[in-house]
Scaffold this active site. Structure first.
Site, PDB file in Angstrom:
ATOM      1  CD  GLU A 120      -2.787   0.917   2.541  1.00 34.00           C
ATOM      2  OE1 GLU A 120      -2.679  -0.046   3.324  1.00 34.00           O
ATOM      3  OE2 GLU A 120      -3.508   1.890   2.741  1.00 34.00           O
ATOM      4  NE  ARG A 163       3.312  -8.165  10.200  1.00 41.21           N
ATOM      5  CZ  ARG A 163       2.678  -7.464   9.282  1.00 41.21           C
ATOM      6  NH1 ARG A 163       1.651  -7.975   8.637  1.00 41.21           N
ATOM      7  NH2 ARG A 163       3.053  -6.247   8.991  1.00 41.21           N
ATOM      8  CE  LYS A 206       3.578   0.357   5.188  1.00 40.38           C
ATOM      9  NZ  LYS A 206       2.382  -0.028   4.468  1.00 40.38           N
TER      10      LYS A 206
HETATM   11  P1  ATP Z   1       2.622  -2.336   8.126  1.00 36.87           P
HETATM   12  O1  ATP Z   1       1.836  -3.165   9.087  1.00 36.87           O
HETATM   13  O2  ATP Z   1       4.056  -2.159   8.467  1.00 36.87           O
HETATM   14  O3  ATP Z   1       1.932  -1.069   7.735  1.00 36.87           O
HETATM   15  P2  ATP Z   1       1.476  -3.586   5.878  1.00 36.87           P
HETATM   16  O4  ATP Z   1       1.219  -5.035   5.955  1.00 36.87           O
HETATM   17  O5  ATP Z   1       0.336  -2.658   6.052  1.00 36.87           O
HETATM   18  O6  ATP Z   1       2.676  -3.220   6.817  1.00 36.87           O
HETATM   19  P3  ATP Z   1       1.649  -3.418   3.073  1.00 36.87           P
HETATM   20  O7  ATP Z   1       2.127  -2.272   2.284  1.00 36.87           O
HETATM   21  O8  ATP Z   1       0.220  -3.726   3.078  1.00 36.87           O
HETATM   22  O9  ATP Z   1       2.168  -3.185   4.536  1.00 36.87           O
HETATM   23  O10 ATP Z   1       2.496  -4.718   2.771  1.00 36.87           O
HETATM   24  C1  ATP Z   1       2.817  -5.244   1.502  1.00 36.87           C
HETATM   25  C2  ATP Z   1       3.120  -6.700   1.658  1.00 36.87           C
HETATM   26  O11 ATP Z   1       4.187  -6.902   2.567  1.00 36.87           O
HETATM   27  C3  ATP Z   1       1.920  -7.439   2.230  1.00 36.87           C
HETATM   28  O12 ATP Z   1       1.727  -8.625   1.491  1.00 36.87           O
HETATM   29  C4  ATP Z   1       2.319  -7.751   3.635  1.00 36.87           C
HETATM   30  O13 ATP Z   1       1.748  -8.939   4.069  1.00 36.87           O
HETATM   31  C5  ATP Z   1       3.845  -7.850   3.529  1.00 36.87           C
HETATM   32  N1  ATP Z   1       4.469  -7.544   4.822  1.00 36.87           N
HETATM   33  C6  ATP Z   1       4.319  -6.429   5.558  1.00 36.87           C
HETATM   34  N2  ATP Z   1       4.992  -6.525   6.722  1.00 36.87           N
HETATM   35  C7  ATP Z   1       5.614  -7.733   6.707  1.00 36.87           C
HETATM   36  C8  ATP Z   1       6.466  -8.430   7.614  1.00 36.87           C
HETATM   37  N3  ATP Z   1       6.818  -7.905   8.791  1.00 36.87           N
HETATM   38  N4  ATP Z   1       6.903  -9.670   7.267  1.00 36.87           N
HETATM   39  C9  ATP Z   1       6.557 -10.205   6.086  1.00 36.87           C
HETATM   40  N5  ATP Z   1       5.768  -9.605   5.178  1.00 36.87           N
HETATM   41  C10 ATP Z   1       5.286  -8.383   5.475  1.00 36.87           C
HETATM   42 MG    MG Z   2      -1.414  -3.060   4.886  1.00 43.73          MG
END
Ligand code: ATP
Ligand code: MG
Length: 543
Positions: free
Chosen positions: A33, A258, A268
């Site tokens: 995102e 994760r 974030k």
């Molecule tokens: P955050 O919680 O840090 O905002 P998010 O999951 O909202 O992270 P996205 O931009 O939606 O961030 O993530 C893009 C991809 O990266 C998604 O498929 C998500 O599952 C993966 N991802 C995010 N954080 C992790 C992590 N700590 N380990 C593995 N994959 C991750």
């Molecule tokens: Mg997300």
């Protein structure tokens, strides 16, 4: 067909599907995102998505999940692309959820026509209340039995901007008694009068993630939608959307654990707070776990990828020790970084019986003998590290002390005869005598010393600044402690130092092993050279 041995459970699933002909060409996607910078957790997702595609000769798309216009910015899109390129991955196509807004809208209309979606006037709070709990089924919306015609009209009105934010939503008709709360008539479209960073004001309704994502996966030809475990409970809804919207291509969602790293802030929301409250010097501060921060710190992409490979792909969440990550960074630079000498909080040493100057040789990198040696000058005045001289040495102190012998690395053994103090009691200078017969490389004096220390020649030095870092988060004292209670308020230390001219003349971005100190990167800017810590010298990882 010959299958490649599976390295993890995702590859086992893929092998199984390939062997029965359920899939042919693999296509994955990395779906950030664009609402912030990527961090080390995303690196794991990148390695899994791009790595899986690569392994099977397939493709990976970059897919921007931009269904949430109020938080998204083009600045983040650009930063994300740069980070992915830095890791050395190449996407096949770039798609945005917003590219598919028209298709998603039409599929929603199709659901309404099929009697599988309805416009609901309940407020967000009412919907939440009526959703029920794990032990209590939900309550049906009083609007669920609107006619198809009425729903079509109301949905069109939503699209045409006739309602305020939150006034009406479109919900899927699934099952208010489902044990999976995500299936209890989830909202699939909402009214939101916000300017989108790509579609501007064209839309004032936006699809929810759970509705948009499976459709976008399908329209992109994704075969395997690899995501993190928190989406496991959303998989039935993902499948429901794929089945009930009638999209022809049917992707499969698979969830993995994760990545969490001890002492690393990884949300974030918190990272943003650190930047906004100027707790760090920006998203690329070397202490940040963002990819731009790691890159700025001097972490090589190769070390990050090796780390992601070694931690593997698991189905259960866990926390990886930050020392394990550091281990790969250190290993890389131990192999690749040239060696140099820098003295922190330097002390001036005068060798009273030495005149003139000479050249001594030192290995550029003992792990790469093919790089050979370089010359360093040695003269009457040298600097040593502040930690290498003691006024009241503890037992077994084998560095410089009055009446003691110590070797200046690559040069001579010296004896410390005396010292002069400043008014404040600090050391002004130290006086030594050198032993000419002990020159490194041609020493057959038989004199044995227990300590060897590094130094910088007083005729060829440049004052510099050293930045040393601790973690942003202190160790967790008890599980579940909030980040804000764990902040390390002293995570950056600035130290005065002197470096060899060799270091000062190096290009910005060059990384060194500073002997006996650690791995450091020469940063750009500043009126004197700045050396920024990448990782310490000692490996403290305990398996
Ligand atoms: P955050 O919680 O840090 O905002 P998010 O999951 O909202 O992270 P996205 O931009 O939606 O961030 O993530 C893009 C991809 O990266 C998604 O498929 C998500 O599952 C993966 N991802 C995010 N954080 C992790 C992590 N700590 N380990 C593995 N994959 C991750
Ligand atoms: Mg997300």
């Amino acid at each position: 067909m010959e299958l490649k041995p599976a390295n993890n459970f995702i590859e086992e699933i893929i092998n199984e599907e390939l062997s029965v002909g359920k899939v042919e060409k693999i296509r994955t996607r990395f779906p950030p995102e664009p609402n912030g910078f990527l961090h080390i957790g995303h690196a794991k997702s990148l390695c899994i998505n791009f790595g899986t595609a690569q392994k099977y000769g397939g493709k990976c798309n970059l897919f921007f999940d931009d269904t949430n216009p109020s938080k998204e910015k083009d600045e983040y899109v650009q930063a994300i692309k740069e980070d992915i390129r830095w890791l050395g991955f190449e996407w096949d196509t770039i798609n945005y959820a917003s590219d598919f807004f028209q298709d998603i809208y039409e599929l929603a209309v199709g659901l309404i026509k099929a009697g599988k979606a309805f416009v609901c006037d309940l407020t967000a709070d009412e919907i939440r209340e009526n959703r029920g709990t794990l032990t209590r089924p939900g309550v049906e919306s009083p609007y669920k039995n609107r006619s198809v015609e009425e729903n079509l009209q109301l949905f069109e009105n939503m699209k045409n901007g006739m309602y305020a934010d939150g006034e009406k939503v479109l919900r899927a008709k699934i099952d208010m008694a489902s044990p999976n709360i995500n299936m209890r008539d989830p909202v699939i479209y909402r009214v939101l009068h916000a300017t989108h960073h790509r579609t501007g004001d064209k839309w004032c309704i936006y699809p929810m993630y759970d509705f948009a994502h499976p459709i976008c996966d399908s329209l992109q030809g994704v075969t395997h939608s690899l995501c993190t475990l928190e989406f496991e409970d959303h998989r039935p809804l993902y499948n429901w959307v794929v089945e009930n919207t009638g999209v022809s291509h049917k992707p499969r969602q698979i969830e993995f654990a994760r990545l969490n790293v001890t002492n690393y802030v990884m949300s974030k929301r918190y990272l943003k707070k650190l930047v906004e409250e100027k707790f760090v010097d920006g998203w690329d501060d070397p202490r940040m776990p963002t990819l731009t921060g790691l890159r700025n710190r001097g972490v090589p992409a190769e070390a990050l990828k090796r780390f992601c490979e070694e931690i593997g792909v698991a189905k259960a969440n866990s926390e990886i020790q930050v020392e394990y990550f550091d281990h790969f960074v250190r290993d890389y630079y131990n192999q690749n970084a040239p060696r140099a000498m820098v003295c922190f909080n330097p002390i001036k040493v005068i060798i009273d019986n030495y005149e003139g100057s000479e050249t001594v040789l030192t290995d550029i990198n003992p792990n790469k003998p093919e790089l050979g040696q370089r010359e360093m000058t040695f003269s009457k005045t040298v600097f040593i590290d502040g930690e290498d001289f003691s006024l009241c040495p503890p037992p077994k102190y084998f560095r410089m002390k009055k009446d003691g012998l110590v070797r200046l690395k690559g040069a001579y053994v010296v004896r410390c005869d005396d010292y002069v103090l400043n008014e404040d009691g600090s050391v002004k200078e130290v006086h030594c005598t050198y032993l000419p017969e002990t020159r490194s490389g041609s020493d057959n004096s038989g004199i044995k010393v227990k300590g060897t220390i590094h130094w910088v020649d007083g005729q060829n030095f440049v004052p510099c600044q050293v930045n040393k870092y601790g973690h942003l988060l202190n160790d967790a004292e008890y599980a579940g402690q909030d980040f804000s209670e764990r902040m390390n308020l002293n995570s950056k230390t600035v130290i005065d130092a002197v470096c060899e001219r060799y270091v000062a003349d190096a290009a910005d971005g060059e990384c060194f092993q500073l002997l006996r100190k650690g791995y450091y990167k020469k940063m750009s800017g500043g009126d004197k050279p700045v050396l920024s810590e990448i990782v310490s010298l000692k490996d403290s990882f305990k398996a």
